[in-house]
Motif scaffolding. Structure first.
Motif, mmCIF file in Angstrom:
data_model
loop_
_atom_site.group_PDB
_atom_site.id
_atom_site.type_symbol
_atom_site.label_atom_id
_atom_site.label_comp_id
_atom_site.label_asym_id
_atom_site.label_seq_id
_atom_site.Cartn_x
_atom_site.Cartn_y
_atom_site.Cartn_z
ATOM 1 N N ARG A 8 0.856 -1.194 0.000
ATOM 2 C CA ARG A 8 0.000 0.000 0.000
ATOM 3 C C ARG A 8 0.885 1.235 0.000
ATOM 4 N NH1 ARG A 8 -0.377 2.116 5.319
ATOM 5 N NH2 ARG A 8 0.507 0.659 6.832
ATOM 6 N N TYR A 9 0.264 2.371 -0.357
ATOM 7 C CA TYR A 9 0.960 3.638 -0.237
ATOM 8 C C TYR A 9 0.980 4.055 1.225
ATOM 9 C CZ TYR A 9 0.985 4.746 -5.265
ATOM 10 O OH TYR A 9 1.212 4.755 -6.618
ATOM 11 N N TYR A 30 7.682 -5.681 -8.261
ATOM 12 C CA TYR A 30 6.536 -5.596 -7.344
ATOM 13 C C TYR A 30 5.988 -4.177 -7.321
ATOM 14 C CZ TYR A 30 7.198 -10.193 -5.066
ATOM 15 O OH TYR A 30 7.272 -11.529 -4.778
ATOM 16 N N ALA A 31 6.894 -3.201 -7.212
ATOM 17 C CA ALA A 31 6.477 -1.791 -7.139
ATOM 18 C C ALA A 31 5.770 -1.374 -8.419
ATOM 19 C CB ALA A 31 7.685 -0.896 -6.871
ATOM 20 N N ARG A 32 6.334 -1.726 -9.573
ATOM 21 C CA ARG A 32 5.695 -1.361 -10.849
ATOM 22 C C ARG A 32 4.308 -1.995 -10.963
ATOM 23 N NH1 ARG A 32 11.015 -1.816 -12.666
ATOM 24 N NH2 ARG A 32 10.741 -4.002 -13.227
ATOM 25 N N THR A 33 4.207 -3.266 -10.577
ATOM 26 C CA THR A 33 2.919 -3.958 -10.645
ATOM 27 C C THR A 33 1.917 -3.314 -9.691
ATOM 28 O OG1 THR A 33 4.029 -6.019 -11.219
ATOM 29 C CG2 THR A 33 1.768 -6.200 -10.425
ATOM 30 N N PHE A 34 2.375 -2.959 -8.473
ATOM 31 C CA PHE A 34 1.482 -2.305 -7.513
ATOM 32 C C PHE A 34 0.952 -0.994 -8.068
ATOM 33 C CE2 PHE A 34 0.850 0.995 -4.345
ATOM 34 C CZ PHE A 34 -0.170 0.442 -3.598
ATOM 35 N N VAL A 35 1.848 -0.147 -8.595
ATOM 36 C CA VAL A 35 1.426 1.161 -9.117
ATOM 37 C C VAL A 35 0.429 0.972 -10.255
ATOM 38 C CG1 VAL A 35 2.229 3.238 -10.326
ATOM 39 C CG2 VAL A 35 3.494 2.372 -8.343
ATOM 40 N N ARG A 49 4.887 9.253 -2.697
ATOM 41 C CA ARG A 49 4.604 8.490 -1.466
ATOM 42 C C ARG A 49 5.430 7.217 -1.458
ATOM 43 N NH1 ARG A 49 -0.918 8.947 1.117
ATOM 44 N NH2 ARG A 49 -1.446 11.107 0.713
ATOM 45 N N ASP A 50 5.898 6.852 -0.282
ATOM 46 C CA ASP A 50 6.609 5.590 -0.133
ATOM 47 C C ASP A 50 5.628 4.434 -0.247
ATOM 48 O OD1 ASP A 50 9.085 6.774 0.258
ATOM 49 O OD2 ASP A 50 8.902 6.770 2.445
ATOM 50 N N LEU A 51 6.128 3.305 -0.742
ATOM 51 C CA LEU A 51 5.333 2.086 -0.766
ATOM 52 C C LEU A 51 5.693 1.262 0.461
ATOM 53 C CD1 LEU A 51 5.636 0.984 -4.497
ATOM 54 C CD2 LEU A 51 3.781 2.224 -3.404
#
Length: 151
Positions: A8-9, A30-35, A49-51
């Protein structure tokens, strides 16, 4: 084996479970997929914002034969109620039997309306529904289809 991160953000409550990308060894995948998923679900990104990673989940899938269902248990009928109370249903106030979940044994059947209590929850059995305690001690609830006005 499937690996997931619940992400989450920072400052939000909206976590999304992200499956490990098989095409990349980079943790940034993971980060790219989350965004991408966040944008698809909410229509925007929270740039700057940090993940955060709330938790990690691993799922193992083992091929093999499906276990046989547990043997059916004969009906024991209704268990003794430990009390009664008044509860409001669609037809108005009803006096209903109450049962303690820990007192139920495999084969017990309870017809609704009734209330089944346990330490962490309360189960309200609606009018016309039936609860049956399975071999494993689970509660199998059959819900009666709602009758339409024109039936």
């Amino acid at each position: 084996i499937e690996k997931y991160l619940n992400m989450r953000y920072e400052g939000t409550d909206n976590a999304i479970m992200i499956l490990e990308c098989k095409d990349s060894d980079s943790p940034l995948s993971y980060a790219r997929t989350f965004v991408d998923q966040y944008h698809r679900e909410f229509g925007f990104e929270l740039e700057g914002r940090d993940l955060l990673i709330d938790d990690f989940r691993v799922r193992a899938i083992v091929p093999g034969a499906t276990p046989a269902p547990p043997p059916s248990v004969p009906s024991l009928g209704a268990p003794p109620a430990f009390g009664s109370c008044r509860a409001y249903f669609e037809n108005g106030w009803e006096t209903v039997s109450t049962y303690k979940f820990e007192d139920l044994k495999p084969g017990h059947e309870i017809l609704g309306p009734a209330i089944i209590v346990q330490s962490i929850s309360t189960i309200v059995l609606e009018i016309g529904c039936k609860a049956f305690v399975t071999t494993d001690g689970d509660l199998d609830i059959t819900v009666q289809p709602k009758k339409h006005e024109d039936d």
